[in-house]
Design an enzyme around this catalytic site. Structure first.
Site, PDB file in Angstrom:
ATOM      1  N   LYS A   1      16.761  45.020  36.752  1.00  0.00           N
ATOM      2  CA  LYS A   1      16.931  45.221  38.201  1.00  0.00           C
ATOM      3  C   LYS A   1      17.532  43.934  38.751  1.00  0.00           C
ATOM      4  CE  LYS A   1      14.424  47.477  41.974  1.00  0.00           C
ATOM      5  NZ  LYS A   1      15.405  48.488  42.333  1.00  0.00           N
TER       6      LYS A   1
ATOM      7  N   GLU B   1      20.807  58.858  36.490  1.00  0.00           N
ATOM      8  CA  GLU B   1      19.908  58.748  37.633  1.00  0.00           C
ATOM      9  C   GLU B   1      20.754  58.767  38.893  1.00  0.00           C
ATOM     10  OE1 GLU B   1      18.035  54.854  37.778  1.00  0.00           O
ATOM     11  OE2 GLU B   1      19.776  53.930  36.831  1.00  0.00           O
TER      12      GLU B   1
ATOM     13  N   ARG C   1       7.917  44.427  35.388  1.00  0.00           N
ATOM     14  CA  ARG C   1       9.351  44.738  35.330  1.00  0.00           C
ATOM     15  C   ARG C   1      10.187  43.548  35.807  1.00  0.00           C
ATOM     16  NH1 ARG C   1      11.481  50.063  38.378  1.00  0.00           N
ATOM     17  NH2 ARG C   1      11.247  48.733  40.197  1.00  0.00           N
TER      18      ARG C   1
END
Ligand code: PXG
Length: 289
Positions: free
Chosen positions: A156, A189, A57
């Site tokens: 991220k 989320e 990721r």
């Protein structure tokens, strides 16, 4: 610090520094523009949970922002493990940060050099045990999740203001987490956790195209729930679905699995952590300890 305690060591680009001396330039674009990417991971019994997936990721986030990580994946994995070992941490929290590096003022990443690789390993500050036993209360934030066409939530990045603004709204309502909706008004989320519902025995969670971070814990829970025989569906969810759910829980590297018992002042189910949530919490505990 007591006399016996030694300072934590922080890894910066190939060297270990005492925590107080672990510093990077004020000209680093990570600071100036939030230009960089990061990962938050956990180690259990000396082993980093799903390290390979976190690195995957991290590399994907870096690629998306056209940032080249100046170390190979195996070398970074080794540096993470070495930093944990240097600090004698077996069960802890790991923060991996890659910044764009320092350069002149101005957005242009071409005017920076030497992306910095930072590894902080620390003791984990868990949510209070009471929340795991009795569940959390959350509220919906009015701040919507970043539009994926503006800044993909799958990256991220060091730009967490979107989530921080929603977190502030939650805190101002007395809640430590807040629910975020996407640009379509669907459930996305929470500020640092993914969300799951249970309805008629089925486990439901928003799909990755709902504009969410694809949580590593989310993946692990989906896999674990399916193995345990639960029906799991990644499907678009509305606030209405949340309000009428039998159970609700959040997942994240720091939180693991945490039950939610109230959303926008409405009780979820009977207002106590549900049986499927409890079962998954127990299974996750067995998986990691
Ligand atoms: N959504 C968002 C926006 C996150 O930042 C998650 C979901 C859960 O993903 P993982 O891969 O952890 O299951 C996150 C992760 C911290 C901290 O220090 C934040 C996260 C994870 C660990 C620590 O605040 N966020």
């Amino acid at each position: 610090m007591s006399a016996k305690e030694v300072p934590l060591k922080v890894y910066i680009s190939g060297k270990l520094y005492d925590k107080e001396d672990a510093k990077i330039s004020v000209y680093d674009h990570g600071l100036l523009y939030g230009d960089g990417v990061f990962e938050g991971m956990r180690s259990y019994g000396g082993k980093v949970f799903r390290l390979e997936q976190h690195l995957e990721r991290l590399w994907a986030s870096a690629k998306a922002i056209w940032l080249e990580i100046p170390i190979s994946r195996p070398a970074l994995a080794k540096a993470v493990n070495d930093t944990l070992a240097a600090n004698n941490i077996t069960d802890g929290y790991i923060r991996l940060v890659i910044t764009r590096g320092s350069g002149s003022l101005g957005l242009d990443p071409n005017r920076t050099s030497h992306p910095q690789v930072i590894i902080i390993t620390d003791h984990i500050a868990l949510y209070p045990e009471d929340f795991y036993q009795n569940g959390l209360e959350i509220v919906t934030a009015s701040t919507m999740r970043n539009h994926p066409a503006a800044l993909s939530p799958r990256i991220k990045s060091l730009n967490y203001l979107n989530n921080i603004l929603a977190k502030i709204e939650g805190l101002q309502s007395g809640c430590i987490e807040a629910l975020m909706l996407n640009h379509k008004g669907e459930v996305a989320e929470c500020t640092g956790d993914n969300i799951f519902l249970v309805r008629n025995q089925a486990v439901l969670t928003p799909p990755t195209d709902a504009g969410i971070l694809e949580g590593i814990t989310r993946d692990a829970v989906i896999e674990m729930a399916r193995k345990a025989g639960y029906q799991v569906r990644e499907t678009a969810l509305t606030r209405h679905d949340v309000y009428i759910a039998d159970e609700c829980f959040l997942t994240g590297s720091a939180a693991e699995i945490i039950p939610v018992v109230k959303v926008d002042r409405r009780k979820i189910g009977n207002g106590a952590p549900g049986p499927i949530t409890r079962d998954l919490m127990e299974r996750f505990h067995r998986l990691t300890r």
